[in-house]
Structures are given as C-alpha cells and as structure tokens.
Scaffold this active site. Structure first.
Site, PDB file in Angstrom:
ATOM      1  N   ARG A 140      -7.610 -24.209 -12.365  1.00 54.40           N
ATOM      2  CA  ARG A 140      -8.970 -24.510 -12.845  1.00 54.40           C
ATOM      3  C   ARG A 140     -10.032 -24.953 -12.066  1.00 54.40           C
ATOM      4  O   ARG A 140      -9.974 -26.211 -11.606  1.00 54.40           O
ATOM      5  CB  ARG A 140      -8.793 -25.591 -14.080  1.00 54.40           C
TER       6      ARG A 140
ATOM      7  N   ARG B  32      -1.682 -20.855 -27.029  1.00 49.86           N
ATOM      8  CA  ARG B  32      -1.877 -20.950 -25.561  1.00 49.86           C
ATOM      9  C   ARG B  32      -0.555 -21.210 -24.883  1.00 49.86           C
ATOM     10  O   ARG B  32      -0.299 -20.523 -23.935  1.00 49.86           O
ATOM     11  CB  ARG B  32      -2.671 -22.225 -25.081  1.00 49.86           C
TER      12      ARG B  32
ATOM     13  N   CYS C  69     -12.341 -22.404 -28.845  1.00 51.18           N
ATOM     14  CA  CYS C  69     -11.380 -22.593 -27.650  1.00 51.18           C
ATOM     15  C   CYS C  69     -10.930 -24.118 -27.737  1.00 51.18           C
ATOM     16  O   CYS C  69      -9.933 -24.472 -27.281  1.00 51.18           O
ATOM     17  CB  CYS C  69     -11.927 -22.177 -26.343  1.00 51.18           C
TER      18      CYS C  69
ATOM     19  N   HIS D 166     -12.394 -17.144 -18.516  1.00 48.18           N
ATOM     20  CA  HIS D 166     -11.468 -18.090 -19.183  1.00 48.18           C
ATOM     21  C   HIS D 166     -10.298 -17.165 -19.659  1.00 48.18           C
ATOM     22  O   HIS D 166      -9.927 -17.208 -20.769  1.00 48.18           O
ATOM     23  CB  HIS D 166     -12.065 -19.157 -19.948  1.00 48.18           C
TER      24      HIS D 166
ATOM     25  N   ASP E   8     -17.906 -21.957 -28.840  1.00 47.79           N
ATOM     26  CA  ASP E   8     -17.517 -22.771 -27.654  1.00 47.79           C
ATOM     27  C   ASP E   8     -18.720 -23.706 -27.487  1.00 47.79           C
ATOM     28  O   ASP E   8     -19.871 -23.732 -28.017  1.00 47.79           O
ATOM     29  CB  ASP E   8     -17.317 -21.904 -26.329  1.00 47.79           C
TER      30      ASP E   8
ATOM     31  N   GLN F 246      -7.468 -18.371 -21.905  1.00 43.38           N
ATOM     32  CA  GLN F 246      -7.674 -18.874 -23.548  1.00 43.38           C
ATOM     33  C   GLN F 246      -7.830 -17.485 -24.366  1.00 43.38           C
ATOM     34  O   GLN F 246      -7.228 -17.403 -25.318  1.00 43.38           O
ATOM     35  CB  GLN F 246      -9.238 -19.211 -23.308  1.00 43.38           C
TER      36      GLN F 246
HETATM   37  N1  NVA Z   1     -17.273 -23.343 -21.775  1.00 43.58           N
HETATM   38  C1  NVA Z   1     -16.102 -24.635 -21.719  1.00 43.58           C
HETATM   39  C2  NVA Z   1     -14.643 -24.226 -21.965  1.00 43.58           C
HETATM   40  C3  NVA Z   1     -13.821 -25.391 -21.833  1.00 43.58           C
HETATM   41  C4  NVA Z   1     -12.721 -25.014 -22.392  1.00 43.58           C
HETATM   42  C5  NVA Z   1     -16.322 -25.187 -20.037  1.00 43.58           C
HETATM   43  O1  NVA Z   1     -16.159 -24.523 -19.237  1.00 43.58           O
HETATM   44  O2  NVA Z   1     -16.342 -26.514 -20.232  1.00 43.58           O
HETATM   45  N1   CP Z   2      -9.445 -24.569 -24.458  1.00 46.60           N
HETATM   46  C1   CP Z   2      -9.318 -24.942 -23.164  1.00 46.60           C
HETATM   47  O1   CP Z   2      -8.947 -24.863 -22.238  1.00 46.60           O
HETATM   48  O2   CP Z   2      -8.778 -26.534 -23.497  1.00 46.60           O
HETATM   49  P1   CP Z   2      -8.724 -27.526 -22.101  1.00 46.60           P
HETATM   50  O3   CP Z   2      -9.987 -27.705 -21.490  1.00 46.60           O
HETATM   51  O4   CP Z   2      -8.266 -28.653 -22.740  1.00 46.60           O
HETATM   52  O5   CP Z   2      -7.643 -26.902 -21.208  1.00 46.60           O
END
Ligand code: NVA
Ligand code: CP
Length: 296
Positions: free
Chosen positions: A91, A277, A249, A118, A209, A121
C-alpha cells in the site's frame, strides 16, 4: 489480469464465501509481507487473516519500520524480501513504487492501493455486484460519483474486463487518470464521463469514495468546496434503479461524500462489500501463490 483470470478468481472467491474452503490450507508454509506507507483497516486485516486461513503467514511492515525509499532503496527492499517471503502486498503513495518492487523481486507483488489504482478493492466490489446480479454483468450500469481517484480508475479497468457500462460523475477538474481512460479507448470500451448528477438516475450500482484521499489532506478545504453536491444521500438512492445497490470502499467521511442514512439504507451493501475483501483476496492469494508451494 485477463477477463479469464478475473473469472477464475471471482469463482474461487464465491466458493470461499460459501465456506467451501473451510480447513483447506493451500498456502501452508508460505509468507506474505504487507508493506504499508499509509493507514489501513480493511486491507491490513483481510490480507493478514486471509493468509492465516489459507495456512500461511503474513508479516505487516509499517513504513516507520522499513523506511521505503528513505531508510533503504525500494529496489533493495524488494531484493531482500524476495529471499524470505513468497509474496508482497504494497500500500503505497506512488504506483511507481509497486513497479519498482515488482521489477526487483521474483515473487508476486499485489497492489493494496496506490495513488492511481486500488484493484484489490475492486475484486471485492465485483464479487458483491455478482452476488446481486449474477456473473454476466455486460451492460449493467455502474455509476461512480465523486473524485476521479484510484477507485474511479480501477472502476474503468473493471468495465474493460467485465463489460459493465461505467459512468464517472465528477466535478470539473477531478476527472480520472488520462492513461487509464486511454486503456479503455485502446480496448474499444466506452466510458461515460460527466459532471451532471442526473447520470446517477437508474444506476444498477452507485459507488462513491472519499473526496480527500490519504495524502491529500492539505487540499481538504478546496476539495470540500469543489465536491459540494456530489454527496450520496438516501434521497439520491431513491433515484437509482429499484433493484440498484449502493457501494462504498470505506472508510466513509460522513457529512462529505455520504451520510450514515445512505450506508445504512436498504440498498446499501457496503458491509457485505467489506466482508468480501477477505474472500476475494484469499482467492487472489491462492491463485497467485498456491503454485509457489512447490518451491518452498
Ligand atoms: N481513495 C481513498 C481510498 C481509501 C480506501 C484513498 O486513497 O485514501
Ligand atoms: N477500502 C480500504 O482499502 O480500506 P482500508 O483503507 O481500511 O484498507
């Protein structure tokens, strides 16, 4: 991932959700490193629990521990990890970091969210959509409303793979990534981009989102102003198809892109989606790493 590979992974995910893999440990003896430059609840928990349930082991590495690109070069982190573990989930801030990891490690590298995409997801999201509408999703209207961010980009990729009719509704200046839109053009798939909220009407799937993604906190005020009106409310959910569903998400920033009345609405499937997930990623891990057991 090809459409055929996606079909295989989703079939396995459905089967795992039905409990048909209980006690099956195809990843016994295998380890997955979870590399986090950013916060996480769902991704962190589901990859860890998923590895455990498949008989393997996950080790979570926060960036304060490993200093990806600061304490050590990304390429060297990859060259070390590949000697000990059988896969890496990353991540990261930059998509490029994942490519660098993958380029220097001869083990699977899974995108657990980057600035651009992502996909882990979206696997869970399409499992949830298939639970509702069955496996043939061609022509189903998936409407994403909000920021043209990593989630919006991955929605476009899923439209290419599954034949869903994807519409992205954003304010001006917040459209999806140009390269990802080009992927759709190259695949001969039409994606509708609009700023008009009326595009939500009749959607089979309405998705949103956060307006302020991780790393964009400095732009919070500008973004809140830009996205005003692009909020998924119970009233908006009345305008989607009668059989339509609402997905997010998570995490939700209540009072911004949505409100509790929407995530708790009868059309909401957001918590089933979060459950998936686990199933979808277990299926992915099985297909990516199962074959590596021989090496171990
Ligand atoms: N678009 C958000 C998704 C979090 C799961 C981010 O990148 O923070
Ligand atoms: N939706 C998602 O990726 O959640 P987290 O950021 O909590 O992992």
């Amino acid at each position: 991932m090809t459409a055929t590979e996606l079909r295989t992974v989703l079939d396995t995910a459905h089967s795992m959700r039905r409990g048909e893999w209980r006690g099956v440990k195809p990843l016994a003896g295998l380890s997955l490193a979870l590399v986090f430059e950013k916060a996480s609840l769902r991704t962190r928990t589901t990859f860890d629990v998923g590895m455990y349930q498949l008989g393997g082991h996950a080790i979570a590495l926060s960036n304060t521990e490993i200093g990806l690109g600061t304490r050590e070069r990304v390429s060297d982190v990859a060259r070390n990890l590949e000697r000990w573990v059988d896969g890496v989930m990353g991540r990261v801030y930059l998509q490029q970091t994942l490519h660098e990891l993958a380029d220097h490690a001869a083990i699977p590298v899974i995108n657990g969210l980057s600035d651009m995409l992502h996909p882990a997801q979206l696997l869970a999201d399409y499992q949830t959509i298939e639970q509702e509408f069955g496996p043939d999703l061609r022509g189903r209207r998936v409407v994403y409303i909000g920021d043209g961010n990593n989630l919006a980009n991955s929605h476009i990729h899923m439209g290419i793979l599954t034949g869903t009719d994807v519409t992205i509704v954003t304010p001006v200046g917040y459209e999806p990534n140009a390269g990802v839109l080009m992927d759709a053009v190259k695949a001969g798939v039409q994606v509708t981009l609009t700023h008009d909220l009326a595009a939500v009407e009749g959607a089979d799937v309405l998705y949103t989102d956060v307006w302020i993604s991780m790393g964009q906190e400095a732009e919070a005020d500008i973004r809140r102003r830009a996205f005003r009106g692009y909020q998924v409310t119970p009233a908006m959910l009345e305008t989607i198809a009668p059989h339509g569903i609402f997905l997010h998400c998570l995490p939700a920033h209540y009072g911004e892109e949505t409100v509790p009345g929407a995530t708790e609405h009868p059309k909401s499937r957001v918590f089933d989606q979060a459950e998936n997930r686990l199933h979808a990623q277990k299926a992915l891990l099985y297909h990516l790493m199962g074959e590596m057991r021989a090496r171990w």
